[in-house]
Scaffold this active site. Sequence first.
Site, PDB file in Angstrom:
ATOM      1  N   GLY A 277       0.734  -1.337  -0.110  1.00 56.14           N
ATOM      2  CA  GLY A 277      -0.019   0.163   0.020  1.00 56.14           C
ATOM      3  C   GLY A 277       0.847   1.438   0.168  1.00 56.14           C
ATOM      4  O   GLY A 277       0.530   2.220  -0.709  1.00 56.14           O
ATOM      5  N   MET A 279       5.070   2.960   1.691  1.00 56.80           N
ATOM      6  CA  MET A 279       6.332   2.671   2.314  1.00 56.80           C
ATOM      7  C   MET A 279       6.977   3.924   3.037  1.00 56.80           C
ATOM      8  O   MET A 279       6.790   4.733   2.409  1.00 56.80           O
ATOM      9  CB  MET A 279       7.401   2.065   1.181  1.00 56.80           C
ATOM     10  CG  MET A 279       8.762   1.708   1.976  1.00 56.80           C
ATOM     11  SD  MET A 279       8.809   0.568   3.177  1.00 56.80           S
ATOM     12  CE  MET A 279      10.220   0.939   4.123  1.00 56.80           C
ATOM     13  N   GLU A 312       1.534   5.794   7.150  1.00 56.66           N
ATOM     14  CA  GLU A 312       3.107   6.236   6.878  1.00 56.66           C
ATOM     15  C   GLU A 312       3.622   7.636   7.621  1.00 56.66           C
ATOM     16  O   GLU A 312       4.616   7.405   7.874  1.00 56.66           O
ATOM     17  CB  GLU A 312       3.173   6.420   5.519  1.00 56.66           C
ATOM     18  CG  GLU A 312       2.541   5.267   4.541  1.00 56.66           C
ATOM     19  CD  GLU A 312       3.021   3.950   4.935  1.00 56.66           C
ATOM     20  OE1 GLU A 312       4.263   3.900   5.334  1.00 56.66           O
ATOM     21  OE2 GLU A 312       2.298   2.855   4.977  1.00 56.66           O
TER      22      GLU A 312
END
Length: 866
Positions: A277, A279, A312
């Site tokens: 999805g 990083m 993230e």
Amino acid sequence: MPGENLTRAEARERAAVVLTESYEVALDLTTGPTTFTSRTTARFAATPGASTFIDLIAPTVREVTLNGRALDVATVVADSRIALADLAADNELVVVADAAYMNTGEGLHRFVDPVDDEVYLYSQFEVADSRRVFAVFEQPDLKATFAFTVTAPAHWTVVSNYPQVDAPVAVPDGVNANGGADKGTATWTFETTPRISSYITAIIAGPYHGEHQELTSSDGRTVPLGVYCRGSLAEHLDTDNILDVTRRGFEFYERSFGAPYPFAKYDQLFVPEFNAGAMENAGAVTFLESYVFRSKVPEATIERRAVTILHELAHMWFGDLVTMRWWDDLWLNESFAEYASTLAAASATRWTSAWTTFSSLEKNWAYRQDQLPSTHPIVADMRDLEDVEVNFDGITYAKGASVLKQLVAWVGQDEFFAGVRAYFAKHAWGNTELRDLLTELEATSGRDLSAWSGLWLERAGVTLLRPEIVVDDAGVITSFAVLQEVPDEYPVQRPHRLAVGGYDLDAATGRLVRTVRVELDVDGARTEVPELVGVPRPALILVNDDDLAYAKIRLDAQSLATAVQHLGEFDDSLPRTLVWTAAWDATRDGETPAGAFVDLVLGNLAHETDSSVLLVLLRQLGTTLDLFVAPEHRAASDVRAADALLALARGAQAGSDTQLQLVKAFAGRAATADQLDAVRDLLDGHATLEGLSIDTDLRWELLTSLVAGGRAGEVDVAAQLAADPTATGQRAASAARAAVPTAKAKATAWAAVLGGDGLPNAIQAATIAGFGRVHDIGLLLPFVAPYFESLEQVWASKTSEMAQNIVVGLYPTDLAGDGRVDVLALTDGWLASHPDASPALRRLVLESRDGVRRALAAQAADRLPR
């Protein structure tokens, strides 16, 4: 030989010898379409006279110089390592190599945009793929500073973790990455990073379209914000929405974590053919390109993007600023970000029901993973990199986050975040282990967490909670207890902080409203709830109301009957979702016939208002129809379900999220002549649904439905691809071609997936999905034996991501219960005859086997009289 693996023991030994200081990495991306030049200068301290190794995976190593002494490449380079002997107290190592571009979503991935033939690159280094780009001590606890210099075509944009030092230095008459002449090259030099782990460094390069804003951090700094995508997608990039979520996340995290954003800028880049999805590269987060929406998508997908953005962003503190020492604590890295992002979404964005989504999506994932034979404690034993590669699972993400939510309920949210703030303050730019966080939480909460950690983090398995209710003739509760059942394999009684809620129908509104709530600690096999004694028995009782605990639940008979009749009458989406989950768990466990779950879903889908819950329910309905319904009932159930989905779509609110999801679900199951006629009419415009736009992506889904049903073929696919010659169109065409219901088409798809390394990762995944899309599962029979015969070769010859896709994606689960083949026996035969196969490979096969075992048990339950 170690191959590309690295053990935890080796990493510990190396960390005892080496203290990394800095890397200077110079990359030349103008040398051709298959390789690029990589020059690494690594500086590190070491135990004088010691020996160790540095990591590098490259087709050609041209030069290795240690402390001014040229080493013999043929002698010191082997497998993925460069041997370093007779180290000094302070060392400088220079490594020059030709590194390879990848098409697997690992290392430095190279993609050519079919729209304009432009080249796009991005790096993906977690778990251990920075060594595919530069020489590095590839383990998270050997942090260092990084200074990148990149030479690339002059018309490109190049992004790394830190800002550019100055404007790119251009050189005319360059050579582009395709090997042809262009307008020249340029060199980008980036500021040196703080001390970070190599797996969160990043290089993204190509003619990316960028849009820019900025914000003011809590410490007064101006933080530049960038949002990027491929040029051919620029018209669809909704930067304002993306950065609205980002700004809310910055404010929430800086306040909650008590620390300003730790890096100099924050770029978010949507890149092609991404495996995950997103990083959490420090200051340069990469995202799945599908999050740039070129067609209408369900609200669930928009919410998923928002939570992913927040996930993230949370990693910038938890994971990047403070990093795990070794991958044993990968769970904590991901679980914390999962918990924090859901809390941030619910608290600071318009997705105030994010915990409903978490319950429906994440917890269901966790419960499934925790019942597999490969389940493991949240704190997993990561012996080597192969263990890590297959451990990005529902335990690492969803169970860990669920348990953190339980921990917050136990110690108190204020105390939890006070401990987190102390943790960041103490360990900034360092590496930690679980105990370091627990120490701070113990100090702020006053609780000893060692016993809690032992039960929740170091033991596997999920428990089941049932209510035991006794009422008198007047309907008043005389006894109420919560029973905790533990699996035989993991007989662990855990303490739960949870709430028991009671719901009744409001006479005036007809709605199900909560009339009683008791919060308590449940521990042991039986916990009495004296607060409910003397209370008139509510129509529906939920153990684990508000979803505080991590446990499966069951409804008593009266509560289930109320739920079936009035599931749409809940005012709040969360208790309704808990009922859905309880019904799904009972179906998966073979306690409730699959046909009953199908009836429940089809009878109540129209009342479901939460987009993410609807998405999950439609997936569960598909799984139930494909695997859990007894084979003798399946054909009739399939027809009835598809007809019902079409009827629901026609009756849904015009232009609504529900309408779109129902049309997609119907197209995925349409099989009869009448159903395929309805699909054709929608595609051709002969029939319309008010408010439904047949946009590009929906057109592909309708066409693929016709292909799988034998109503369309190559001519139709080629025509649609000509109309949509994009990367997304190529993936859709690959899936459609693999879905053609002929033996020849299946064989072609099979050969493409198992052949050489010609298929990029995204095309491989699409082809696998299309291959398994059949109405006649007999088409898959010829590939069962070849699947098992190919496993070890696949594992040995392909990268981790590509191999996992094949092992899991092509396993013949859909043939469970088919009388022509015994998938369970074949799987057991392979496991018995391959005891020395890679543990990671055996784990994937065992997990797939469990899906067949569970399907057979559910099918047996569905054979009971209806």
